[in-house]
Design an enzyme around this catalytic site. Structure first.
Site, mmCIF file in Angstrom:
data_model
loop_
_atom_site.group_PDB
_atom_site.id
_atom_site.type_symbol
_atom_site.label_atom_id
_atom_site.label_comp_id
_atom_site.label_asym_id
_atom_site.label_seq_id
_atom_site.Cartn_x
_atom_site.Cartn_y
_atom_site.Cartn_z
ATOM 1 N N HIS A 169 0.822 -1.211 0.000
ATOM 2 C CA HIS A 169 0.000 0.000 0.000
ATOM 3 C C HIS A 169 0.859 1.266 0.000
ATOM 4 C CE1 HIS A 169 -4.003 -1.854 0.629
ATOM 5 N NE2 HIS A 169 -3.302 -2.805 1.236
ATOM 6 N N ASP A 179 -0.709 -5.162 5.882
ATOM 7 C CA ASP A 179 -1.764 -5.958 5.267
ATOM 8 C C ASP A 179 -1.550 -6.034 3.757
ATOM 9 O OD1 ASP A 179 -2.373 -3.152 5.141
ATOM 10 O OD2 ASP A 179 -4.324 -3.692 4.327
ATOM 11 N N GLU A 180 -2.052 -7.089 3.166
ATOM 12 C CA GLU A 180 -2.147 -7.227 1.709
ATOM 13 C C GLU A 180 -0.874 -6.803 0.974
ATOM 14 O OE1 GLU A 180 -6.924 -6.500 1.066
ATOM 15 O OE2 GLU A 180 -5.609 -4.735 1.106
ATOM 16 N N ALA A 181 0.248 -7.319 1.389
ATOM 17 C CA ALA A 181 1.509 -6.990 0.716
ATOM 18 C C ALA A 181 1.650 -7.851 -0.529
ATOM 19 C CB ALA A 181 2.680 -7.184 1.669
ATOM 20 N N PHE A 182 0.706 -7.661 -1.437
ATOM 21 C CA PHE A 182 0.666 -8.442 -2.674
ATOM 22 C C PHE A 182 1.898 -8.114 -3.515
ATOM 23 C CE2 PHE A 182 -0.875 -9.275 -7.037
ATOM 24 C CZ PHE A 182 -1.309 -10.575 -6.880
#
Length: 540
Positions: A245, A307-310
């Site tokens: 993010h 979070d969500e460290a894609f």
């Protein structure tokens, strides 16, 4: 009727001097102890929207006015919170004494507690009683003694994606305080925006041009917001969301190292590369950045996201989270992170915010099931995409287990009920709000009603009581158009979250909806739009 939310157990008081206390004014707020002088000013400010022309200014002690008296005493302690993480007035990360006693007599209201914070909690109950009674109503004579179940009772808002002005944040703080919430978590950074000024990084918050309004909080504004919140016993927790993010950070600070990605991922899905904090230069930059955030923050907590460290390998993500925690602790603050951070290892002092698992995502498996979910079809979901989504989120099913096994603490924010960006169900939306409600909420969530939100039970999770840090509602802002959208999504659902966080259990719907019905008055008096769900028999 006693319409206080969160519910406070009350018993009738002796009818000395009358059958009830008229809500008609004038009213005056009186501090029985010099230590409560500033608190009296704060209570007066909270009362003002509900008593237009009927609230006496400070110093006017007209004996004909109904007194709301604030009292510090050494009465017996009521109860301590059953959680071990809190936010105390001295800035410590330990629970405060918020227990209070309230008495409504025919000649006025008395708010008593052993602490200033406890007196304030009593006063917010008094404000609710006055506001929900209506201008010509009456307050039932009663005595109440109350204390919270959970020490951390929070609300997260998202100015990173849709900016909220300083005045709008103050109004949210007032609303939170009236419902006895004590944490405002600010999601200040994301791919879409960076909303806090850091003197050492001017490129993050460039000056507005072309007559556009500024969309970040200056150092002075951030400090003043914390001071405003502290006077209402609300602690501000800033979130700097890393290592993913980070799109806006990458734009402003070129050259930050990219985390190594899983093989083949870049060719299949577009994503903003997460940071690699094992890179010395990148870690040094992030350390300077977080040091400024910590220096500006009065409270004991700083949220590091995680979070969500894609687009990062598991090894790279774990290393980055380890570094982020270490940086924040070196600055004298306690890090909080989303549940994915549990995969980087957990210590007993770690606080992890639980928000999702695959069953909670409520996603279909077949084409037939997908066809029955119009909100997912409209969002462009396919069975192949949903399969990939479930695979990506599969590790979330065990994050809470990791925290418990390692002795950490869990902050409850389940997407299923406490993500207040969930759309409202059309069948409960009044016709005059159909257009507004139709564009609100995250499109992939199944729409639900107010009763559904109020059914959430914080004790329904297999988490030892001593490992629950508290409860926090969230409101992410992908679909907002302005402040009114914020309040419509918050209200009325925030009230039931506040009740569950304070009482430790969901309200009984039949009696709760009767209490809630009177709170439309309170919100209207404060100029706050709300969703007038047909599930609730609203009182004008």
């Amino acid at each position: 009727m006693n319409a206080v939310i969160p519910h406070a157990s009350a018993e009738p008081a002796p009818r000395v001097g009358g059958e009830a206390l008229p809500a008609t004014g004038p009213w005056r707020v009186t501090a029985a102890d010099p230590a409560l002088g500033q608190l009296a000013d704060t209570v007066r400010a909270l009362l003002a929207p509900h008593l237009p022309g009927r609230l006496l200014p400070a110093g006017n002690d007209d004996p004909a006015a109904h007194p709301l008296v604030l009292v510090l005493d050494d009465g017996p302690p009521v109860a301590a919170p059953r959680t071990t993480v809190g936010v105390a007035p001295d800035g410590g990360a330990h629970p405060a004494d918020e227990a209070y006693r309230l008495r409504v007599a025919a000649d006025g209201i008395e708010c008593r507690a052993r602490t200033v914070e406890g007196v304030f909690r009593a006063a917010t109950s008094a404000v609710q009683l006055i506001a929900t009674a209506g201008a010509g109503g009456e307050l039932p004579l009663q005595k109440a003694t109350d204390a919270p179940r959970y020490a951390w009772r929070g609300l997260m808002v998202d100015p990173a994606r849709t900016f909220l002005s300083l005045d709008e944040l103050r109004r949210i703080i007032d609303l939170a305080a009236l419902y006895k919430l004590n944490v405002l978590h600010l999601h200040l950074t994301d791919n879409e925006g960076w909303r806090i000024e850091l003197p050492g990084f001017p490129g993050l918050t460039p000056a507005a041009s072309g007559g556009q309004a500024r969309t970040f909080y200056t150092v002075a504004e951030y400090r003043s917001l914390q001071e405003y919140a502290a006077r209402r016993f609300v602690t501000v927790v800033p979130e700097i969301d890393l290592p993913g993010h980070c799109g806006k950070l990458r734009e402003a600070v070129p050259g930050l190292a990219e985390a190594p990605a899983p093989a083949g991922l870049k060719e299949r899905f577009p994503f903003v590369p997460p940071l690699d904090l094992t890179d010395g230069a990148t870690r040094a930059t992030v350390a300077r950045l977080l040091a400024e955030v910590c220096e500006l923050t009065d409270g004991p907590f700083v949220h590091i996201g995680a979070d969500e460290a894609f687009g990062a390998t598991a090894e790279s993500f774990a290393a980055s989270v380890h570094e982020l925690r270490a940086i924040v602790r070196a600055c004298g603050k306690s890090p909080v992170a989303w549940q994915e951070s549990a995969r980087a290892g957990i210590e007993p002092r770690d606080i992890v915010q639980h928000w999702v698992d695959v069953p909670m995502m409520d996603l279909p498996d077949t084409e037939e099931e997908l066809a029955n979910r119009p909100e997912l079809v409209a969002a462009g979901h396919t069975t192949a995409f949903i399969k990939a989504l479930k695979k990506f989120f599969a590790p979330t099913d065990h994050d809470v287990e990791r925290v418990i096994e390692a002795g950490g603490k869990v902050l409850l924010s389940p997407q299923s009920h406490l993500y207040l960006d969930r759309p409202y169900a059309a069948e409960f939306t009044p016709p005059e709000q159909a257009e507004v409600a139709g564009h609100l909420g995250f499109g992939s969530y199944r729409p639900q009603g107010v009763r559904y939100a109020a059914s959430w039970d914080p004790a329904a999770y297999p988490i030892p009581e001593t490992r629950v840090a508290g409860v926090e509602a969230t409101l992410f802002a992908e679909q907002f158009k302005g402040f009114d959208d914020v309040t419509v999504l918050l209200l009325p659902r925030l009230a039931s979250v506040a009740e569950a966080a304070w009482c430790g259990r969901p309200p009984k719907w039949a009696e709760y909806r009767e209490r809630l019905a009177r709170h439309g008055r309170l919100w209207n008096q404060r100029g706050l739009d709300h969703h007038a769900s047909t599930e609730v028999p609203w009182v004008d």
